[in-house]
Design a protein around this motif. Structure first.
Motif: not given
Ligand code: GAL
Length: 672
Positions: A349-367
């Motif tokens: 499994c991956f964190f996360q499905w869709r890359a966030s547009a907001q919040g502390s993790e908006k620069f975290h990669s996603a599927l």
């Protein structure tokens, strides 16, 4: 039960692909597209409701499940199974505003504010009550839902708040101590409170080891670690119990077997999980992130008792919480993933499905990256999905290893306390160095608890195991006596379970089996290198060592102890015990490991190399699956016979693995 072969996917034999999904961050219009793309990507398991509390319980006792109901149904209609969070990972603002006393306290006595996540004291009965009320609602509502395949308790329990020093924690710590020691006399003995006038006359005088003016009591700190790990586990168990009233589906939580978290003793946690799940992210602050990934995967398999496990989170590319967040190079995500599969993960499994547009993790990669589906990242996700589908038969296969590395959290806590010989010596670095040496020799290792069963191994490495109980020491000694081979590295066997020095010469617990005795540590200043008379070099550590029954393989050629043994081996009973009394350079360490492994009759699963190649074998019934992963820039050739499950090619004799490539060969008729 730990290690139960729990299948979280409808089809038992499948490597399942999954992810975290946070639809609450997106308008409802996006959800339909999400689910359509999940289907296109072959997503079989989706973790939802991980951070859902403030959305579900908008005001105290007022629950609103409308959105979650819709998401659950949407996933269900699309045949996607659910890994359902209990939503307790972060308390909502109304709870911490009404009850600021649940906020965690740091060692300096200051509270940590809300505004991030996990802002709660693990011992707070008030937090516990509110969390369990919510779990009751969630479990009652979805406990029998056909789409729910797995329960995900909280999230990375203890990631930020494992050690809380508040008065509520102090109270819980005292109860834990009463349970452990029964009498104050025993506690005073164990903690060595005769030192610096610390003798306790009443349980209420005991505090968590809050920041002090000088060095703190090391056994108090060790026990506080033990207590804190148990306390966070108790929260898991409380949620588990509520879920069990309403559901028979497996329950777990995501472990953090990784280089930067050390507060939880997962050997104690593992037996309480229905299935073992781990989160792993490449850590580019380390010298060899790929080797650490392999170590973490092998340790997770150890926690799972050798049974298949779940990789609950990893990233497609960069994370956002390291100083320099490196993206993954083409093919790296596939190599990372198949390294986990090779080492026993059957769900990825991956964190996360869709890359966030907001919040502390908006620069975290996603599927699904910010750029959308017209991206290399998305194409790599589709490729990965196709590859995992081809590996369906591997599911359930066991990893073969004839070598073990002993690893324990208690030793980690005890070895890295204040007032130790050298702060430059890190437990994990020593473990990683030994593991890396084995990996470069092509040896597949299990990572085993110091309390684990050693009998099925030919070779056992004991890197820097500072704290050992009498039983652990006896088991290791007996293992050698009966014919096993061990290799112990410096600062092992020094203290007992109370962090009391084992007297009579170092390394107390292993003096006899190793046939050596040391009287004084001579740590080296960081950056200093000393020479050995075998041509190698060493750093960080040396000790005034003499052999009793061991023979010397190398001695120091210079430094503070010229002529003193640095590498020894001892015949003991029917077996052999090697001692490495210093931090050898990587080549030197590999040389000793090679010699000891050879003496032990270890059979490497891959060729010796510089870390760019790993070859691991899983087996099931009369088949084995050879994973050959090439992290390097050169083509490699290996001996193999069978079918490449990824390309379909028949391999007879020679297997070529291109730079950055991965091959998985199914061999027939081979038993371990
Ligand atoms: C984990 C966590 C996830 C997400 C991820 C980012 O620690 O469980 O929620 O924050 O890291 O790498």
């Amino acid at each position: 039960m730990s290690g139960n072969c729990v299948h979280v996917h409808r089809e038992a034999t499948l490597i399942t692909l999954g992810c975290d999904y946070n639809p609450e961050q997106w308008p409802a219009e996006v959800w339909a597209e999400d689910v359509a793309l999940m289907r296109a990507a072959g997503i079989g398991l989706v973790a939802i409701n991980i951070f859902g509390w403030s959305d579900l319980e908008t005001h105290p006792g007022e629950y609103d499940f409308k959105r979650l109901d819709r998401i659950v149904e949407l996933l269900h209609e699309n045949g996607i199974r659910i890994n359902l969070g209990t939503a307790t990972a972060s308390p909502p603002p109304w709870l911490v505003t009404r009850h600021p006393e649940i906020l965690p306290m740091a060692a300096d006595g200051t509270r940590r504010y809300p505004g991030g996540r996990q802002a709660f004291c693990p011992s707070s009965p008030l937090f516990r009550r509110h969390a369990l009320d919510l779990v009751e609602q969630v479990a009652q509502r979805y406990g029998a839902h056909p789409a729910v395949a797995l329960w995900h308790v909280s999230n990375e329990l203890g990631c930020h708040n494992a050690l809380c020093y508040c008065d509520v924690s102090a109270h819980a710590f005292r109860s834990w101590l009463i349970n452990r020691y029964r009498t104050l006399d025993r506690l005073n003995q164990a903690w060595g409170t005769a030192f610096w006038s610390q003798r306790y006359g009443d349980w209420n005088e005991i505090l968590p080891p809050r920041q002090a003016l000088s060095l703190r009591n090391p056994t108090q700190m060790l026990d506080f670690h033990r207590f804190s790990s148990d306390e966070v586990l108790a929260h898991y168990e409380a949620e588990h119990e509520v879920i069990r009233k309403h559901s028979t589906i497996p329950v777990t939580t995501n472990f953090m077997v990784t280089a930067h978290i050390r507060d939880l003793d997962y050997w104690r946690w593992a037996p309480r999980m229905d299935v073992i799940a781990n989160d792993h992210y490449l850590d580019h602050r380390l010298g060899d992130p790929a080797a650490e990934l392999s170590f973490a995967a092998d340790l997770t398999r150890g926690l799972a008792g050798g049974k298949p496990w779940i990789l609950m989170e990893q990233s497609t590319g960069a994370v956002n919480w390291q100083p320099h967040n490196l993206a993954k190079r083409p093919g790296e995500m596939l190599r990372n993933t198949l390294t986990h599969v090779a080492r026993g993960a059957d769900t990825i499994c991956f964190f996360q499905w869709r890359a966030s547009a907001q919040g502390s993790e908006k620069f975290h990669s996603a599927l699904l990256p910010h750029a959308g589906t017209d991206s290399e990242q998305w194409r790599e996700v589709l490729e990965l999905s196709g590859t995992l589908r081809k590996l369906a038969d591997v599911a359930g296969a066991a990893v073969e290893a004839d070598t073990a590395v002993l690893f324990g959290w208690e030793s980690w806590w005890a070895a890295e306390q204040e007032g130790r010989p050298s702060t430059a010596v890190s437990y994990l670095d020593q473990v990683h160095a030994a593991y890396r040496g084995l990996r470069e020799l092509g040896v597949t290792a299990d990572v085993v608890s110091p309390d684990g069963d050693l009998d099925r191994y030919r070779f056992v490495i004991v890197p820097g195991l500072y704290l050992v109980t009498d039983q652990q020491a006896a088991r290791i000694t007996k293992y050698v006596q009966k014919g096993g081979t061990v290799l112990v590295t410096f600062f092992s066997g020094i203290a007992d379970q109370d962090d009391r020095i084992r007297l009579g010469g170092y390394p107390g617990a292993f003096r006899e089996v190793l046939g050596v005795s040391a009287e004084e540590f001579f740590p080296l200043k960081p950056g200093t290198t000393i020479a050995l008379d075998n041509g190698g070099t060493a750093s960080l550590w040396s000790e005034r060592l003499r052999t009793t029954t061991a023979k010397t393989h190398a001695a120091y050629a210079d430094g503070p102890l010229p002529g003193v043994p640095a590498i020894t081996s001892n015949q003991f009973g029917a077996g052999h015990a090697w001692y490495v009394a210093t931090a050898l350079d990587p080549i030197g360490l590999r040389d000793v490991l090679r010699a000891a492994a050879h003496q032990a009759g270890v059979e490497p699963t891959g060729p010796e190399n510089d870390g760019e190649v790993e070859v691991i074998r899983r087996h099931k019934n009369d088949k084995s699956y050879v994973f050959a992963i090439n992290h390097g820039a050169r083509s490699i050739e290996l001996a193999a016979q069978g079918t490449d499950l990824i390309s379909g090619e028949q391999v007879s004799g020679r297997l070529k693995v291109t730079p950055g490539g991965v091959r998985v060969i199914e061999e027939k008729g081979r038993r371990p």
